[in-house]
Structure formats: structure tokens, C-alpha cells
Design a protein around this motif. Structure first.
Motif, mmCIF file in Angstrom:
data_model
loop_
_atom_site.group_PDB
_atom_site.id
_atom_site.type_symbol
_atom_site.label_atom_id
_atom_site.label_comp_id
_atom_site.label_asym_id
_atom_site.label_seq_id
_atom_site.Cartn_x
_atom_site.Cartn_y
_atom_site.Cartn_z
ATOM 1 N N ASN A 123 -13.645 -4.067 -24.015
ATOM 2 C CA ASN A 123 -12.117 -3.827 -24.297
ATOM 3 C C ASN A 123 -11.728 -2.400 -23.943
ATOM 4 N N VAL A 124 -10.390 -2.487 -23.558
ATOM 5 C CA VAL A 124 -9.657 -1.371 -23.116
ATOM 6 C C VAL A 124 -9.063 -0.554 -24.211
ATOM 7 N N SER A 125 -8.671 0.782 -24.004
ATOM 8 C CA SER A 125 -8.108 1.558 -25.056
ATOM 9 C C SER A 125 -6.429 1.623 -24.632
ATOM 10 N N LYS A 126 -5.668 2.218 -25.400
ATOM 11 C CA LYS A 126 -4.288 2.555 -24.827
ATOM 12 C C LYS A 126 -4.178 3.462 -23.707
ATOM 13 N N THR A 127 -5.219 4.488 -23.582
ATOM 14 C CA THR A 127 -5.175 5.266 -22.725
ATOM 15 C C THR A 127 -5.425 4.577 -21.193
ATOM 16 N N ASP A 128 -6.393 3.883 -21.250
ATOM 17 C CA ASP A 128 -6.733 2.837 -20.094
ATOM 18 C C ASP A 128 -5.482 2.094 -19.751
ATOM 19 N N LEU A 129 -4.642 1.635 -20.487
ATOM 20 C CA LEU A 129 -3.421 0.944 -20.233
ATOM 21 C C LEU A 129 -2.263 1.596 -19.680
ATOM 22 N N GLU A 130 -2.418 2.707 -20.245
ATOM 23 C CA GLU A 130 -1.211 3.751 -19.800
ATOM 24 C C GLU A 130 -1.469 4.312 -18.306
ATOM 25 N N ALA A 131 -2.970 4.348 -18.281
ATOM 26 C CA ALA A 131 -3.389 4.632 -16.636
ATOM 27 C C ALA A 131 -2.804 3.615 -15.532
ATOM 28 N N ILE A 132 -2.792 2.319 -15.940
ATOM 29 C CA ILE A 132 -2.610 1.430 -14.803
ATOM 30 C C ILE A 132 -1.232 0.734 -15.038
ATOM 31 N N ALA A 133 -0.393 1.378 -15.787
ATOM 32 C CA ALA A 133 0.739 0.831 -16.056
ATOM 33 C C ALA A 133 1.896 1.203 -14.875
ATOM 34 N N PRO A 134 1.680 2.445 -14.596
ATOM 35 C CA PRO A 134 2.735 2.561 -12.995
ATOM 36 C C PRO A 134 2.361 1.639 -11.956
ATOM 37 N N ILE A 135 1.022 1.486 -11.806
ATOM 38 C CA ILE A 135 0.599 0.235 -10.742
ATOM 39 C C ILE A 135 1.367 -1.063 -11.141
ATOM 40 N N LEU A 136 1.383 -1.695 -12.441
ATOM 41 C CA LEU A 136 1.809 -2.747 -12.594
ATOM 42 C C LEU A 136 3.278 -2.760 -12.458
#
Length: 447
Positions: free
Chosen positions: A161-174
Motif C-alpha cells: 500500500n501507498v501513503s499520502k506522501t506517495d500519492l502527492e508525489a505522483i499527483a502532478p503527473i496524473l
């Protein structure tokens, strides 16, 4: 094999209503649609009278497990089951295969594994895990339809599973590519009762409480809002999440949510102990909760429905031991979405005209393929299902095309039998039996 023919019914589902029509198919496309009965000399005329003719079902949430775990399912059996169930397009999840689809090499392996085994159309998602942030853009460019992540343990160690930090890191790419993030919304904590009987369904239910879901939904909505990305909440089972979702949806068109047939059809009160065939995560909840899910559906709250087909061999489901806590969590149901929801919906007042778009047009819009799939329109792909809403039948082992016959839907009496299925203009199911194989296409998102 027919390459040009006509399909006629008094009930073709066109522009969200039933219309007497003749559909002209040529090669893999709908050439045109005539009002009423329109026979043409020298063209085969398939007269389906009062049967429902509609676009093929699009199931955006399926676990096929190949390569690496073909003994769980595999492309061959999964897409046969899909065809028999009227599903003409499915999107396969990045986990349960081995390797998991978290980099380009694994994505290519999965595409290679599907060759010669696709009996319906198939696309894929990529996955986000803590270690692959640098692979996400490559997966997107290679044609995945979205990026899937778990906020709790996925059940597969190689897909952590991922953390909030992991998701924040890829959000700009998405955001850059306008790609949806699909999240399994459960955030685990220790605020659960101690397990005293691992074969008790009620104890399993209490071990995955509603607040796990709502805490995860809060996290998902926060990221959606701050980064303005497309966010999709998969398999909502907690009714306490509904109000949060409604409020955020009133402010953005980039939030979508699905639920699955098992959360609507079954209730915790009727699930016996020692029956992990019903185990899934999040769990099937109480009747009162599921009535609220139904009300949300009837109120146009869910964007679409999906099976979350997640099969496993009988030993992984702990069918002999009856242990809910050791069993694989997943419902095998790819073949039965239409009859289960139609049957259940009849009791709840769900109009067929409202059900069909939840299985066809709306998932096509989510995937960005609404210009070619999800509707009966001239120029669209000839993916068509013909079904009988009046025929009651029993789900029996000999009709199940999944690799493993164990499913909680076994022996259920349902309405809504799929009679014929067409994939890319070819009849793959005739009179509820497989007719022509390997007519599915590999779908890659064009960027």
C-alpha cells in the motif's frame, strides 16, 4: 463468418430509451441504424423480436491474475466468462498477476500473456506502490487507462500500500495527463475488536469497520481537491462515505465512485459462519447499510457498476477450513453482473433504462472511449449484447466459465439471461453458448 448483417428488435436501447430498430453491422462497426423493421435483400437478418438489444457491458474493475497466477484465473477463462455474461470490454487491474503491473517490463509481459486468449476486448491499469513513482509516467505513455493504488495491504506482498506522501508525489503527473487515480479506500488502524472466532462472519465484518473506509475517503478527497486530479473510489461499501462523496461531487466533476453487485445483493445478516466464499474487502455490510447504497444508486450517486471479479483457487479461499481471516478476499462474479443487478434492481424499483447506462455508456465515459463504445450509434464498435429480461434461470456450475466454479452466486435464481453477444461485429455467443473465440482486441489508451 458474417461480416455484414442486420439485427432487429422491438427493444433496441438507443439514446437512453427502447426503440424498435434495425441495426446494420458491417465488419467491426455499426454502419447505420434504421427506425423500425428494415430487411435488406441478400443481408442476413437476425430477428430478436422482444429481446433487449443494447451496447456490450463495459466492466472497468477485473482481476485476471495472468501472468504468474493463471491457476487463479487467466485471460482465456476470464474473457470467456465475460462474453457469456454480455461483457464485451473489461479493464484488468495491476495486481494479482506476477509480476504486478508497476513498470513497463511487467506491462509488456501482461500484454504478451494475453495474446491469443482475448475473447472480449481488454485494457489495463498500472499500479502505484511506494517504490515505483518514476515508472508512472512511462506506464501512462504506454497506454494504461488509470493508476490504481491501495491505502491498506492489498493481500499481495509485491503490491504494498501507498501513503499520502506517495500519492502527492505522483499527483502532478496524473494531472498533466488527465489520468484517473483509482483508490482502494481502507485506512487500517487498531480501533477494532480482538478476534476470538476466525470462522465468524460478524467478527470479520467488525474487523474492517466503516471508519476505515471513511478515513481513506477523506484522504482521497483531500488529494483530489488540492491537486485537482481525477479521483475514482473503487468498490464503495460503507454508506457513511456517501455524504462526503456527495458534497465533493457538488464542487467537482473529477470525482467518480463505483460499487459492486455483491454489496447490493447480499447482506451480512444472511452470511453464515464458515463461508469465506463471501469474503471480500471492504466487506459486505449489514442490510441497513446496503439499503443506503441502493438509495444512492437510485439517486444517480454511483457513476457506474463494476464486478471487482477477484477469483482464487478453493484452497486460497479456505473453503474447507471456513476461516475468514486466512481466506483470500475476493468475489468471483464477472459473468453475473447483469442478471444479479437486474434481479435485485427489479425489487428496488431500478428502471432498466437507468441500469443499462451504468453498465455501458457511463463506464465508457470514465475510460474516455465514449466516442466508440458504450452506445448503439453509427460509427461505433459493434459490441452488442442481446438478453431476455423475462427469463428466470438458476446459476449452476455447468454454466460458469470462470476457472473455478466457487462463487456466492451459485444456485441463485435470477432474471436477465444473456442470449447473444457480439464483439467487434462477430457473434461470440449464440443461444447462451460460446460460438467464436479470440475476437477481442487489446485496448491501449491513446495519448
Amino acid at each position: 463468418m458474417m461480416t455484414e448483417f442486420l439485427i432487429y428488435s422491438k427493444r433496441c436501447f438507443i439514446n437512453d430509451q427502447f426503440i424498435e430498430s434495425t441495426i446494420h453491422i458491417k465488419s467491426d462497426k455499426i454502419l447505420c441504424i434504421y427506425s423500425g423493421r428494415n430487411e435488406t435483400p441478400n443481408l442476413p437478418f437476425l430477428d430478436y423480436e422482444h429481446l433487449i438489444v443494447m451496447p456490450g457491458i463495459i466492466d472497468v474493475h477485473v482481476h485476471i491474475n495472468e501472468p504468474g497466477r493463471e491457476n487463479w484465473e487467466g485471460f482465456d477463462t476470464a474473457t470467456k466468462a465475460a462474453a457469456i455474461g454480455g461483457v464485451t470490454t473489461l479493464i484488468e487491474m495491476p495486481l494479482n498477476a506476477s509480476p504486478v503491473t508497476t513498470d513497463l517490463e511487467a506491462f509488456q509481459l501482461k500484454q504478451d500473456a494475453s495474446k491469443g486468449k482475448l475473447h472480449v476486448n481488454c485494457g489495463f491499469y498500472g499500479g502505484i506502490i511506494p517504490s515505483n513513482k518514476n515508472d508512472i509516467e512511462d506506464l501512462i505513455k504506454a497506454g494504461v487507462f488509470g493508476i490504481k493504488g491501495f491505502l491498506t495491504h492489498s493481500g499481495i506482498d509485491e503490491f504494498p500500500n501507498v501513503s499520502k506522501t506517495d500519492l502527492e508525489a505522483i499527483a502532478p503527473i496524473l494531472k498533466k495527463y488527465n489520468v484517473p487515480l483509482l483508490l482502494h479506500c481502507e485506512l487500517t488502524d487498531d480501533n477494532v475488536p480482538e478476534v476470538t472466532n476466525s470462522k465468524s462472519y460478524q467478527e470479520y465484518l467488525k474487523s474492517r469497520p466503516q471508519h476505515w473506509e471513511t478515513n481513506a475517503i477523506d484522504l482521497a478527497l483531500d488529494i483530489q481537491k488540492r491537486f485537482d486530479i481525477k479521483m475514482h473510489i473503487v468498490h464503495l461499501s460503507a454508506s457513511e462515505g456517501i455524504e462526503r462523496i456527495k458534497q465533493r461531487k457538488s464542487k467537482t466533476d473529477k470525482l467518480t465512485v463505483e460499487t459492486c453487485p455483491h454489496y447490493l445483493y447480499f447482506n451480512a445478516e444472511t452470511i453464515p459462519n464458515e463461508s469465506p466464499i463471501f469474503k471480500c474487502a471492504p466487506p459486505i455490510r449489514e442490510k441497513a447499510n446496503n439499503e443506503k447504497l441502493w438509495n444512492f444508486l437510485l439517486d444517480d450517486g454511483f457513476d457506474f457498476l463494476a464486478s471487482d471479479h477477484s477469483p482464487a483457487p478453493p484452497e486460497r479461499k479456505q473453503l474447507e477450513s471456513g476461516d475468514f481471516f486466512k481466506a483470500w478476499g475476493g468475489i468471483s462474479g464477472l459473468q453475473f453482473t447483469l442478471p444479479i443487478i437486474y434481479t435485485n434492481g427489479k425489487e428496488k424499483g431500478l428502471q432498466t433504462e437507468k441500469l443499462i447506462p451504468l453498465l455501458t455508456k457511463k463506464p465508457a465515459e470514465f475510460l474516455g472511449i465514449e466516442h466508440k463504445k458504450g452506445n448503439l450509434k453509427a460509427g461505433f464498435d459493434a459490441d452488442i449484447v442481446v438478453w431476455d429480461d423475462s427469463e428466470e434461470f438458476e446459476i449452476t456450475e455447468d454454466t460458469i466459465q470462470h476457472k473455478h466454479k466457487a462463487t456466492p452466486y451459485l444456485n441463485e435464481m435470477v432474471f436477465g439471461k444473456v442470449i447473444h453477444t457480439f464483439v467487434n461485429g462477430v457473434q461470440v455467443v449464440e443461444n447462451s453458448k460460446l460460438k467464436t473465440l479470440q475476437q477481442g482486441q487489446l485496448l491501449l489508451k491513446d495519448r
